[in-house]
Motif scaffolding. Structure first.
Motif, PDB file in Angstrom:
ATOM      1  N   ALA A   1      -9.930  49.738  12.781  1.00 26.57           N
ATOM      2  CA  ALA A   1     -10.709  49.643  13.985  1.00 26.57           C
ATOM      3  C   ALA A   1     -10.353  48.392  14.886  1.00 26.57           C
ATOM      4  CB  ALA A   1     -12.175  49.764  13.839  1.00 26.57           C
TER       5      ALA A   1
ATOM      6  N   GLN B   1     -14.178  47.516  19.043  1.00 25.48           N
ATOM      7  CA  GLN B   1     -14.860  48.814  18.202  1.00 25.48           C
ATOM      8  C   GLN B   1     -15.801  48.260  17.250  1.00 25.48           C
ATOM      9  OE1 GLN B   1     -12.505  51.963  16.707  1.00 25.48           O
ATOM     10  NE2 GLN B   1     -14.011  53.497  17.379  1.00 25.48           N
TER      11      GLN B   1
ATOM     12  N   GLN C   1     -18.772  46.626  18.221  1.00 22.48           N
ATOM     13  CA  GLN C   1     -19.733  47.652  18.963  1.00 22.48           C
ATOM     14  C   GLN C   1     -20.542  48.273  17.882  1.00 22.48           C
ATOM     15  OE1 GLN C   1     -18.180  51.122  20.230  1.00 22.48           O
ATOM     16  NE2 GLN C   1     -20.232  51.987  20.034  1.00 22.48           N
TER      17      GLN C   1
END
Ligand code: N01
Length: 884
Positions: free
Chosen positions: A281, A285, A288
């Motif tokens: 990732a 991301q 998050q």
């Protein structure tokens, strides 16, 4: 030691008389005895009574509740949201009870257990204040003889252990534990009366869930609290409060669907499965998702921040780092913060905790942390604890030191099965069971949430209900078929144990010492005890066992034909991640490839390839073309991160000679290159049906010769050349070896053949056994051969290398076959034929794998040992070249 606990624990059993106000349990000689009156025992009792069995439950406590009866320490709460931590078997019960909080505290959960007992009038069938001390199977009578602490002997046909996973406290294995003259408490045997620590100097030993829950509350009361921490544990904030409205709305919108989703979820709580791999990732991301997991206030969400966090250390480390940073940001004293940061186990491999103000507690002036890793306890004395050269005085010590989990309560009863074997003896090297429900040699003895079932890796309520329903159905089945005795077979049990081991092997769990693995109890055998394959997978296995006429169980009794019936077998033989991959593939509902024209099949395959994890990077990749007999052929070169030159392997992709390309096996080639340290040239070749046999074989030969001649430019070591391939590509690699042998080189150091088709005959047993349901089907294989070869050419050795007149003087080989591959037998036959011809061959038949599964890097983790052995083989080819 002045142990201040409830009456019940002080004397070993409760003091309430062994009868109840409405007690009628004495009236019958029960057919079934249920040991335990926690949630498992309560529902089992209710279910069996509803089904018409005469049943008695027995519990050492003086009331219902099990773990919630005993664990009354301040702060004790559930860590599964109450919307989920609740019985679902009766919609009316659900309507009748309202939880006050997202995570209810122990008194409320105990009240719920009492409410359930009252609602179904269960107490009249429960004998409290009584222990089952001994159980002996009477073969002649087909009954158990149970001896209780009250001197009674019961002779039920069935004995059901609803004794809980965490019910036998672990003895505090600390020198001098018995010397302390002050107050001593154990979180798991907390007194019923209110304990007031006001003005006292208190020690808490242990920082698992119990410690982490009680420490903040004890700190608020005590004059001074010292926490003795041996292993720092991860905790994420519970964010407790009112029951989450979103969850309630979901539940109320369609209760039945919600509960059904829970039954087929990974952990017993319906929750979307995150498919993002942490290791791939992008940073934004990752952050998050990590924040989302942290904010969720749910353990199950924190377990599933990344799809790969339970599989790979690098992905898990992202979660660990995140939590450690949160600890450092919360705890003011840097040294204390650092000591509280877990560094010795991956997140989730010890049970993490949901905390309410735990880390903040260390900012209080009256709280001190002692890190036992740095300064171990010397001894407990009459007045306190000696540690690191200090003698710390205390008024009270609280042991939050955990349990002899999973097996403790089962072997605490002296259970003797068939032929005098005791359960303790059978499990001396670790528990063995079939489905966590029964164990061979102990007929008519069931365990609820026993070892090798999801139990502690799940929402207990869902797992309890599933086991109770399964056992109830089994007893009804027996009644209907006039069977009196049921017992699992050794074959079924060994198969299940293997499956459990396979599930454990692909996670990080087995590497950590915890109560999950028995590592917290000195001398206890190690091994991951709960089933980690998922609540959904487990339920499907249990349902399948029933659907296949109780596969793996033997029944005897007057109504059983011939006196005994047994459909013996193993319910799960595929590797667990292979099974998940097949299920995911089936869920896509794709058309059969062979029903498509080649162009359509190629396009579909290319779309599927786009969904794969890419594989970890190699030193460098480089694309190019080489001259082939029918025009330029594309290739991709994979080079290791180490300085060139490297031995060189020419690789041919899979795809039935019809689809694929020089880049189509990319993740596996990244993996092979990284593991083996050799350079790999993956070469495209012309595809059928546009270019039929022998075009692909001619291209392959040409490519190998070209690579040999251009080894230096490719970063290879001249003279160190091998071939490899998967499926149709392995067929080409094998054929190339014949041709260079017969047609003047170059010299090939070795051939690595992964699931090769070697004979166009397609008549082996593996075609029959594995021709449908495992990815590559017999129909698709026929389609491939049809496109590649005219029937007249199929048995040409350039298409079917097994048919060659001689296999001698071929390069050393590694042939990998897969248990559930239609091509298994021809691969094995080729390996055998090579060996017979004097070729050095290593053969590996990958247990539980399919034609495609070893290539699924990062998806099929159980393929790692296979890929590692393939890489070893490649290295080995070249070490032979060097020494030869
Ligand atoms: O027990 P634990 P627990 N000297 O084994 C330490 C469930 N539960 O009662 O890790 C010093 O987790 C030990 O240290 P180490 C939940 O599933 C649920 O807290 O062995 N320390 C560890 O820190 C949970 O996982 C809830 O090095 C010693 C601690 O004691 C399970 O029950 C609430 C020691 C024991 O931690 C068990 O939790 C509570 C020694 N000699 C429990 N021996 C809910 O929220 C042990 N320790 C639902």
């Amino acid at each position: 030691m002045a142990l201040i606990t409830s009456q019940a624990s002080r004397s070993g059993h409760a003091t309430r008389p062994a009868t109840t106000a409405s007690g009628d349990y004495r009236a019958d000689a029960p057919d079934v005895v249920v040991v335990g009156a926690g949630f498992a025992g309560l529902y089992m009792l209710h279910r069996l009574r509803t089904l018409g069995f005469s049943v008695r439950a027995i519990d050492a406590a003086d009331d219902v509740g099990g773990t919630w009866y005993w664990n009354r320490y301040p702060g004790a709460r559930c860590d599964i949201t109450t919307a989920d931590y609740t019985f679902s078997f009766d919609p009316e019960l659900e309507k009748a009870w309202t939880w006050s909080e997202k995570y209810a505290a122990q008194p409320e959960i105990l009240r719920y257990a009492q409410f359930v007992a009252d609602r179904y009038d269960l107490r009249r069938s429960i004998q409290f204040g009584t222990r089952v001390d001994q159980a002996r199977w009477d073969e002649a009578a087909g009954r158990w003889h149970l001896n209780t602490s009250r001197g009674e002997t019961l002779t039920p046909r069935f004995c059901i252990m609803a004794t809980g996973c965490l019910s036998i406290p672990k003895e505090p294995d600390i020198p001098g534990a018995g010397n302390f003259k002050g107050e001593v408490y154990s979180t798991s045997r907390w007194p019923h009366e209110r304990i007031d620590f006001t003005g006292k100097r208190v020690a808490v030993v242990g920082t698992g869930s119990s410690g982490i829950q009680c420490i903040p509350l004890i700190a608020q009361q005590a004059a001074h609290l010292t926490v003795f921490q041996r292993t720092a544990n991860f905790a994420v904030p519970a964010r407790n409060g009112p029951v989450a409205q979103a969850r309630l709305q979901q539940l109320h919108a369609d209760r039945a669907a919600y509960r059904q989703a829970a039954k087929f979820s990974r952990a017993g709580v319906p929750m979307p499965i995150n498919m993002v791999y942490g290791r791939y990732a992008p940073p934004g991301q990752r952050t998050q998702l990590l924040n989302q997991g942290w904010e969720s206030g749910e353990l199950i969400a924190a377990y599933g921040i990344f799809a790969d966090q339970a599989l790979f250390e690098d992905a898990n480390e992202l979660v660990c780092d995140f939590v450690r940073d949160k600890i450092r940001a919360t705890v003011a004293d840097p040294a204390t913060a650092e000591a509280l940061c877990p560094k010795d186990h991956p997140f989730g491999t010890k049970r993490p905790c949901l905390d309410s103000g735990y880390y903040e507690t260390y900012n209080r002036p009256n709280v001190r942390l002692v890190d036992l890793k740095r300064t171990p306890i010397g001894a407990i004395t009459a007045t306190g604890i000696d540690v690191g050269g200090e003698s710390l005085p205390f008024d009270a010590i609280v042991f939050a030191t955990g349990f002899d989990a999973m097996t403790g309560a089962l072997v605490a009863v002296d259970i003797g099965g068939r032929d005098g074997q005791t359960l303790k003896h059978k499990w001396a090297h670790g528990p063995r069971s079939y489905l966590g429900l029964m164990t061979a040699g102990f007929p008519n003895l069931f365990t609820i949430t026993g070892p090798q079932s999801p139990s502690a890796f799940s929402n207990m309520m869902v797992s309890i209900e599933q086991h109770v329903d399964w056992i109830g159905d089994c007893l009804v089945h027996m009644q209907q078929h006039e069977a009196s005795v049921v017992e699992p077979t050794e074959t079924a049990e060994s198969g299940w144990m293997q499956h459990c081991d396979d599930c454990a092997a692909i996670t990080l769990h087995a590497r950590t010492s915890s109560w999950y693995t028995g590592g917290n109890v000195p001398g206890k055998p190690r091994g991951l005890m709960p089933y980690i394959g998922g609540v959904d997978a487990y339920r499907k296995a249990c349902d399948e066992v029933v659907g296949r006429d109780y596969l793996g169980f033997a029944f005897t009794g007057p109504g059983v034909v011939g006196g005994r019936s047994c459909n013996d077998g193993v319910v799960r033989r595929l590797q667990p991640d292979v099974m998940r991959a097949l299920e995911m593939f089936a869920a896509l509902s794709l058309p059969a490839f062979e029903s498509l024209p080649p162009a359509g099949a190629r396009e579909l395959m290319a779309q599927l390839r786009g969904r794969r994890p890419p594989g970890l990077p190699v030193g460098a990749t480089q694309d190019g073309t080489l001259p082939g007999p029918g025009g330029p052929l594309e290739f991709r070169l994979y080079r290791p991160a180490t300085p060139r030159p490297h031995p060189l392997v020419v690789y041919f992709h899979g795809g039935g000679w019809v689809w694929g390309g020089h880049d189509s096996d990319d993740p596996m080639l990244h993996d092979l290159c990284r593991r083996s340290g050799v350079a790999i040239v993956s070469v495209n070749y012309r595809h059928a049906p546009e270019a039929r046999f022998p075009c692909a074989a001619a291209d392959a030969l040409c490519a190998v010769r070209w690579a040999g001649e251009h080894a230096h430019e490719l970063g290879g070591i001249p003279g160190q050349l091998a071939v490899a391939g998967w499926s149709a590509g392995a067929n080409l690699a094998a054929v190339v070896c014949h041709r260079v042998r017969d047609e003047g080189g170059p010299r090939i150091a070795g051939q690595l053949l992964l699931t090769p088709p070697t004979d166009g005959n397609m008549t082996t047993r593996s075609y029959i056994e594995n021709g449908g349901g495992y990815g590559l089907t017999s129909a698709l294989m026929r389609w491939f051969w049809g496109h590649y070869c005219d029937p007249a050419d199929r048995l040409d050795p350039r298409a079917s290398p097994l048919r060659a007149t001689s296999l001698s003087n071929l390069p050393p080989a590694m042939v990998v076959t897969c248990e559930f591959d239609p091509l298994r037998d021809e691969g094995r036959a080729y390996a055998a034929a090579l060996a017979k011809a004097g070729v050095a061959v290593k053969e590996l038949c990958a247990r539980g794998h399919t034609h495609m599964s070893p290539t699924m890097v990062d998806i099929v983790i159980s393929g790692e040992p296979v890929r590692a052995q393939m890489a070893d083989a490649l290295r080995g080819f070249f070490s032979q070249t060097q020494t030869g």
